[in-house]
Design an enzyme around this catalytic site. Structure first.
Site, PDB file in Angstrom:
ATOM      1  N   GLU A  47      -6.415  -3.096  62.470  1.00 17.49           N
ATOM      2  CA  GLU A  47      -7.070  -3.475  63.735  1.00 17.49           C
ATOM      3  C   GLU A  47      -8.592  -3.489  63.512  1.00 17.49           C
ATOM      4  OE1 GLU A  47      -7.192  -0.191  66.531  1.00 17.49           O
ATOM      5  OE2 GLU A  47      -7.211  -1.536  68.261  1.00 17.49           O
ATOM      6  N   ASN A 110      -9.278  -7.890  71.748  1.00 15.44           N
ATOM      7  CA  ASN A 110      -8.950  -7.175  70.517  1.00 15.44           C
ATOM      8  C   ASN A 110      -7.755  -7.941  69.931  1.00 15.44           C
ATOM      9  OD1 ASN A 110      -8.150  -5.377  68.541  1.00 15.44           O
ATOM     10  ND2 ASN A 110      -8.546  -3.569  69.799  1.00 15.44           N
ATOM     11  N   LYS A 127      -4.454  -7.802  72.081  1.00 14.97           N
ATOM     12  CA  LYS A 127      -3.957  -6.462  72.435  1.00 14.97           C
ATOM     13  C   LYS A 127      -3.753  -6.313  73.949  1.00 14.97           C
ATOM     14  CE  LYS A 127      -5.147  -1.601  71.395  1.00 14.97           C
ATOM     15  NZ  LYS A 127      -6.136  -0.771  70.664  1.00 14.97           N
ATOM     16  N   GLU A 146     -12.550   0.987  74.831  1.00 13.56           N
ATOM     17  CA  GLU A 146     -11.829  -0.293  74.720  1.00 13.56           C
ATOM     18  C   GLU A 146     -11.673  -0.976  76.076  1.00 13.56           C
ATOM     19  OE1 GLU A 146      -8.577  -1.148  72.014  1.00 13.56           O
ATOM     20  OE2 GLU A 146      -8.693   0.913  71.320  1.00 13.56           O
ATOM     21  N   CYS A 172      -2.313  -1.305  67.380  1.00 13.87           N
ATOM     22  CA  CYS A 172      -2.591   0.114  67.586  1.00 13.87           C
ATOM     23  C   CYS A 172      -1.856   0.729  68.764  1.00 13.87           C
ATOM     24  CB  CYS A 172      -4.097   0.351  67.670  1.00 13.87           C
ATOM     25  SG  CYS A 172      -4.481   2.100  67.413  1.00 13.87           S
ATOM     26  N   ASN A 197      -6.479   1.932  64.492  1.00 15.42           N
ATOM     27  CA  ASN A 197      -7.612   2.846  64.306  1.00 15.42           C
ATOM     28  C   ASN A 197      -7.314   4.034  65.194  1.00 15.42           C
ATOM     29  OD1 ASN A 197     -10.369   1.514  63.058  1.00 15.42           O
ATOM     30  ND2 ASN A 197      -9.101  -0.048  64.031  1.00 15.42           N
TER      31      ASN A 197
HETATM   32  N1  CDV Z   1      -7.306   1.962  68.767  1.00 18.03           N
HETATM   33  C1  CDV Z   1      -6.357   2.566  69.503  1.00 18.03           C
HETATM   34  O1  CDV Z   1      -5.641   1.916  70.246  1.00 18.03           O
HETATM   35  N2  CDV Z   1      -6.263   3.916  69.394  1.00 18.03           N
HETATM   36  C2  CDV Z   1      -5.343   4.702  70.162  1.00 18.03           C
HETATM   37  C3  CDV Z   1      -5.903   6.065  70.410  1.00 18.03           C
HETATM   38  C4  CDV Z   1      -6.999   6.039  71.381  1.00 18.03           C
HETATM   39  C5  CDV Z   1      -4.846   7.023  70.915  1.00 18.03           C
HETATM   40  C6  CDV Z   1      -4.004   4.835  69.467  1.00 18.03           C
HETATM   41  O2  CDV Z   1      -2.994   4.640  70.135  1.00 18.03           O
HETATM   42  O3  CDV Z   1      -3.944   5.196  68.308  1.00 18.03           O
END
Ligand code: CDV
Length: 312
Positions: A47, A110, A127, A146, A172, A197
């Site tokens: 990501e 994203n 996303k 975000e 993510c 991430n």
């Molecule tokens: N980049 C993300 O989406 N990170 C989230 C954190 C904030 C929990 C994740 O689900 O890993």
């Protein structure tokens, strides 16, 4: 006949705020060449691959924020990725911050793209489940803005015929939601490419590190098993400007087991040879959706967002 392909999750070590796109792209090219040398047809990058994880920073000037976004894909600094993919005949998945104009108004997403072995974009995903908060929160040791910097993705969870199979993407936080995988499962997905991430500490409460990693794998293994699909998951890992990110990049089988996993928190290829035909058994037995799903009992999932308990 088996549909064997070799795939890689290309974990990236930290990308500092001061690192420019050219240095990141050089690292991606090295991983892409290494993946090609190992016989991979697809390499999955994380990501927001091209920059540091900028939602941890409070920025008020839109020009400062937009500097982390790509207004073109490919653009002048990323074109070489597409050219190299075409030269080598290797596909890739890339997460990046997308700036686009819709009816003259800027939109920020994203985003992840799927590029085939001829260097052509075959799929795009934006996303949907944006975590964090929209307003700066000075009680946290790091921000997760975000919800401030991105619009909610507007493309749903499509899948594409690519790499001899049915491929989907999510990003993510999406992996923590069973709906993400099920919507792709209902389209017969056989490989979910995803980048993440994930901070190694919870900035709101104490959470042991091992639980962060456990939950990371738990949700992806469950999504893989319950939809009988491979998952190829690439992390951005290590310490970025003092803030830690978990690694644990991995390739998961349709029966839920991890086939290969990162050993480091640096740039590292995680490689597995997979057979997409092995998705069939689960899809035709325990998770034969047509035979076993009971949609007449699932209405609440689409009618209600938050939980409501019955009256006392
Ligand atoms: N980049 C993300 O989406 N990170 C989230 C954190 C904030 C929990 C994740 O689900 O890993």
């Amino acid at each position: 006949m088996a549909r064997n392909i070799t795939v890689a999750a290309a974990q990236m070590g930290p990308i500092q705020r001061a690192d420019d796109r050219a240095s990141v792209v050089a690292r991606l090219l090295e991983l892409m060449r290494e993946a090609h040398a190992m016989g991979c047809r697809l390499v999955v990058f994380p990501e927001l691959t091209l920059t540091t994880f900028f939602p941890r920073w409070i920025m008020m000037d839109q020009a400062d924020i937009d500097a982390y976004f790509e207004a073109e894909m490919p653009g002048s600094e990323t074109r070489v990725l597409f050219e190299t993919a075409a030269e080598l005949g290797i596909g890739f998945h890339l997460g990046y911050a997308e700036l686009t104009l819709e009816n003259g108004a800027p939109r920020h997403f994203n985003t992840a793209i799927l590029v085939d072995g001829s260097g052509r974009i075959v799929g795009k995903y934006r996303k949907v489940h944006l975590p964090g908060h929209a307003e700066p929160d000075n009680t946290r040791s790091a921000q997760h803005l975000e919800k401030r910097y991105f619009d909610v993705g507007d493309l749903g969870f499509p899948v594409w015929r690519a790499f001899d199979g049915v491929v989907g993407m999510c990003i993510c936080n999406d992996r923590r939601w069973p709906e993400t995988f099920r919507v792709m499962g209902l389209q017969g997905v056989e490989l979910v490419a995803l980048g993440y991430n994930t901070p190694n500490t919870n900035t709101q409460t104490y959470e042991p590190y091992h639980l962060r990693m456990f939950h990371n794998h738990l949700v992806m293994q469950a999504g893989a098993y319950q939809n009988s699909t491979y998952v190829v998951a690439a992390a951005k890992a290590g310490v970025e400007d003092g803030h830690g990110l978990i690694g644990g990049s991995c390739i998961i089988a349709p029966w839920g087991e991890i086939l290969a996993q990162a050993q480091t928190e640096e740039d590292e290829l995680v490689v597995a040879r997979i057979d997409l035909d092995l998705c069939t058994f689960g899809k035709e037995s325990v998770f034969n959706f047509a035979a076993h799903r009971r949609i007449e009992h699932y209405g609440l999932i689409c009618e209600r967002t938050g939980a409501e308990t019955p009256p006392e």
